[in-house]
Design a protein around this motif. Structure first.
Motif, PDB file in Angstrom:
ATOM      1  N   ARG A 393       0.827  -1.208   0.000  1.00  0.00           N
ATOM      2  CA  ARG A 393       0.000   0.000   0.000  1.00  0.00           C
ATOM      3  C   ARG A 393       0.868   1.269   0.000  1.00  0.00           C
ATOM      4  O   ARG A 393       0.521   2.283  -0.599  1.00  0.00           O
ATOM      5  N   ALA A 394       2.017   1.173   0.660  1.00  0.00           N
ATOM      6  CA  ALA A 394       2.896   2.354   0.707  1.00  0.00           C
ATOM      7  C   ALA A 394       3.462   2.698  -0.667  1.00  0.00           C
ATOM      8  O   ALA A 394       3.898   3.823  -0.908  1.00  0.00           O
ATOM      9  N   ALA A 395       3.471   1.705  -1.574  1.00  0.00           N
ATOM     10  CA  ALA A 395       4.035   1.932  -2.907  1.00  0.00           C
ATOM     11  C   ALA A 395       2.967   2.029  -3.992  1.00  0.00           C
ATOM     12  O   ALA A 395       3.278   2.008  -5.176  1.00  0.00           O
ATOM     13  N   LEU A 396       1.688   2.143  -3.597  1.00  0.00           N
ATOM     14  CA  LEU A 396       0.613   2.210  -4.583  1.00  0.00           C
ATOM     15  C   LEU A 396       0.643   3.531  -5.352  1.00  0.00           C
ATOM     16  O   LEU A 396       1.006   4.578  -4.808  1.00  0.00           O
ATOM     17  N   LEU A 397       0.222   3.469  -6.606  1.00  0.00           N
ATOM     18  CA  LEU A 397       0.040   4.672  -7.411  1.00  0.00           C
ATOM     19  C   LEU A 397      -1.356   5.226  -7.135  1.00  0.00           C
ATOM     20  O   LEU A 397      -2.355   4.519  -7.281  1.00  0.00           O
ATOM     21  N   ASP A 398      -1.423   6.448  -6.673  1.00  0.00           N
ATOM     22  CA  ASP A 398      -2.704   7.123  -6.421  1.00  0.00           C
ATOM     23  C   ASP A 398      -2.741   8.380  -7.284  1.00  0.00           C
ATOM     24  O   ASP A 398      -2.080   9.383  -6.991  1.00  0.00           O
ATOM     25  N   VAL A 399      -3.524   8.353  -8.377  1.00  0.00           N
ATOM     26  CA  VAL A 399      -3.526   9.467  -9.322  1.00  0.00           C
ATOM     27  C   VAL A 399      -4.210  10.708  -8.759  1.00  0.00           C
ATOM     28  O   VAL A 399      -4.106  11.798  -9.347  1.00  0.00           O
ATOM     29  N   SER A 400      -4.913  10.553  -7.612  1.00  0.00           N
ATOM     30  CA  SER A 400      -5.562  11.718  -7.006  1.00  0.00           C
ATOM     31  C   SER A 400      -4.582  12.568  -6.218  1.00  0.00           C
ATOM     32  O   SER A 400      -4.888  13.684  -5.819  1.00  0.00           O
ATOM     33  N   VAL A 401      -3.405  12.015  -5.959  1.00  0.00           N
ATOM     34  CA  VAL A 401      -2.371  12.728  -5.202  1.00  0.00           C
ATOM     35  C   VAL A 401      -1.376  13.324  -6.183  1.00  0.00           C
ATOM     36  O   VAL A 401      -0.858  12.607  -7.065  1.00  0.00           O
ATOM     37  N   PRO A 402      -1.057  14.620  -6.080  1.00  0.00           N
ATOM     38  CA  PRO A 402      -0.096  15.231  -7.007  1.00  0.00           C
ATOM     39  C   PRO A 402       1.254  14.551  -6.922  1.00  0.00           C
ATOM     40  O   PRO A 402       1.681  14.160  -5.826  1.00  0.00           O
ATOM     41  N   PRO A 403       1.913  14.356  -8.033  1.00  0.00           N
ATOM     42  CA  PRO A 403       3.217  13.695  -8.013  1.00  0.00           C
ATOM     43  C   PRO A 403       4.278  14.578  -7.337  1.00  0.00           C
ATOM     44  O   PRO A 403       4.155  15.794  -7.314  1.00  0.00           O
ATOM     45  N   ALA A 404       5.271  13.920  -6.789  1.00  0.00           N
ATOM     46  CA  ALA A 404       6.389  14.653  -6.216  1.00  0.00           C
ATOM     47  C   ALA A 404       7.169  15.326  -7.313  1.00  0.00           C
ATOM     48  O   ALA A 404       7.277  14.813  -8.433  1.00  0.00           O
TER      49      ALA A 404
END
Length: 408
Positions: A393-404
């Motif tokens: 879960r810590a490495a999941l891609l979440d497109v709702s979160v802005p990328p670093a």
């Protein structure tokens, strides 16, 4: 159960019909030192069995089996026998000869005595023998290992399962099987009966899942606190078990020299368990402990010799394997828990799960608790699933979160 042997010359009447009549039987090996023969004559042939006799004047003992081969009539397993039926009769006759020549007085009980001496020689855990003896009925204790029947052993195993956990039944059966295997390795007469206990004492499947309670940290702290009522020495034992996740037998074998507290990061050199076969290449494994526990252990040592037991009972004697059980049950009861469910081993289970959920790598956790990653996966699969879920879960891609932001 012995496997059936096939033979293109003896296996059926059509093949046997092509053989020429002769006085010497046509032989087929069934097992080492055991052969089934077919002696052809003008009418229906006869089945013959022979066994090898080591050291005898005549190397083989030969016997013509009753009845005839199924050359002219269908087999009925009474007076007319097929090739497969004759194999069963040959093995039965050979077993009867072995029982008749058995040395007087060798029993399952004596096999356990022999196994206990072997364990003591290689510093093994003789508790494996004691566990078997607690559940050994007299008929089995006095039986000759060479004459044991798989069906009788299976009934005994299933009877144990009516009042013991499946995992406990497996440990009892494994101890008895180890004793019988040792006896078989020393006596060929017994070795011929190995299939009986391999089948009769077969492990119950899906018995590895732990039924012991996994305790949350506040409950463990409460148990350590309540253990003081049974003496400071007992409290120190409980805290050591809780912190290290060691087994009771391992903690009891700790010596003063195993406390390494003169370093920035204190640790215990924990004796390895006595499980498994043969001599272990490593006798101790480093187990980290907090400075607070190291200070308590150092205070308890009081200048005693390095080879003295590290943990002592209030009377100054070392803790034996099960000395803690009654005291721990009282402590559990005071905490409002069920002593039948929560045992001192719960502290070990809880330590393993705490490390798994704390993202300690599986192999590191296994080494710390003197077990294998395979065993952890088998027993703690549900908790490993939680651990894997947290890491993934810590490495999941979440497109709702802005990328670093990208590094320049």
């Amino acid at each position: 159960m012995a496997r059936k042997v096939r033979d293109r010359d003896l296996g059926d009447r059509a093949s046997r019909a092509k053989l020429k009549p002769r006085g010497k039987p046509h032989w087929r090996t069934l097992d080492q030192g055991l052969h089934l023969g077919y002696r052809k004559n003008k009418d229906s042939g006869k089945w013959v069995v022979r066994v090898y006799q080591k050291g005898a004047a005549e190397p083989y003992r030969t016997h013509t089996l009753p009845g005839v081969a199924d050359d002219r009539a269908d087999a009925d397993n009474k007076t007319v026998f097929s090739f497969f039926q004759a194999q069963d009769r040959a093995r039965q006759w050979a077993a009867e000869q072995q029982r008749a020549s058995a040395p007087a007085g060798f029993t399952v009980s004596k096999a356990l005595d022999q196994y206990q001496r072997d364990l003591q020689t290689r510093s093994g855990d003789i508790g494996n023998v004691r566990r078997v003896r607690r559940h050994l009925p007299n008929w089995l204790a006095q039986a000759d290992p060479a004459s044991l029947e798989a069906a009788d052993l299976r009934r005994w195993r299933d009877g144990l399962a009516e009042h013991l956990e499946a995992s406990t039944v497996n440990r009892v059966c494994a101890g008895l099987m180890a004793a019988l295997n040792l006896a078989a390795g020393l006596d060929k007469r017994i070795a011929n009966n190995v299939p009986a206990w391999r089948f009769g004492l077969q492990a119950i499947r899906n018995a590895d899942q732990s039924h012991n309670v996994i305790l949350p940290e506040p409950v463990i702290r409460r148990l350590i606190e309540l253990a003081a009522a049974e003496g400071d020495e007992f409290q120190l034992l409980v805290e050591t078990l809780a912190v290290t996740g060691a087994g009771n037998g391992q903690a009891a074998r700790l010596q003063v020299r195993d406390l390494q507290d003169r370093r920035a990061e204190p640790r215990l050199m924990m004796p390895v368990s006595r499980k498994g076969r043969g001599e272990k290449q490593i006798s101790h494994r480093p187990v980290p402990i907090p400075s607070s526990l190291a200070a308590k252990l150092r205070a308890a040592v009081k200048g005693r010799p390095l080879t003295d037991p590290l943990l002592l009972k209030p009377n100054g004697e070392p803790w034996e394997r099960s000395d803690h059980a009654r005291l721990f049950a009282k402590t559990v009861q005071k905490a409002g828990l069920d002593p039948k469910e929560v045992t001192a081993y719960s502290l070990r289970h809880s330590s393993i799960v705490r490390q798994l959920l704390g993202h300690v790598p599986l192999r590191v956790c296994a080494a710390h608790h003197d077990t294998s990653a395979v065993m952890l996966e088998r027993v703690y699969s549900a908790h490993i699933g939680d651990h894997a879920d947290a890491l993934t879960r810590a490495a999941l891609l979440d497109v709702s979160v802005p990328p670093a932001p990208l590094m320049a």
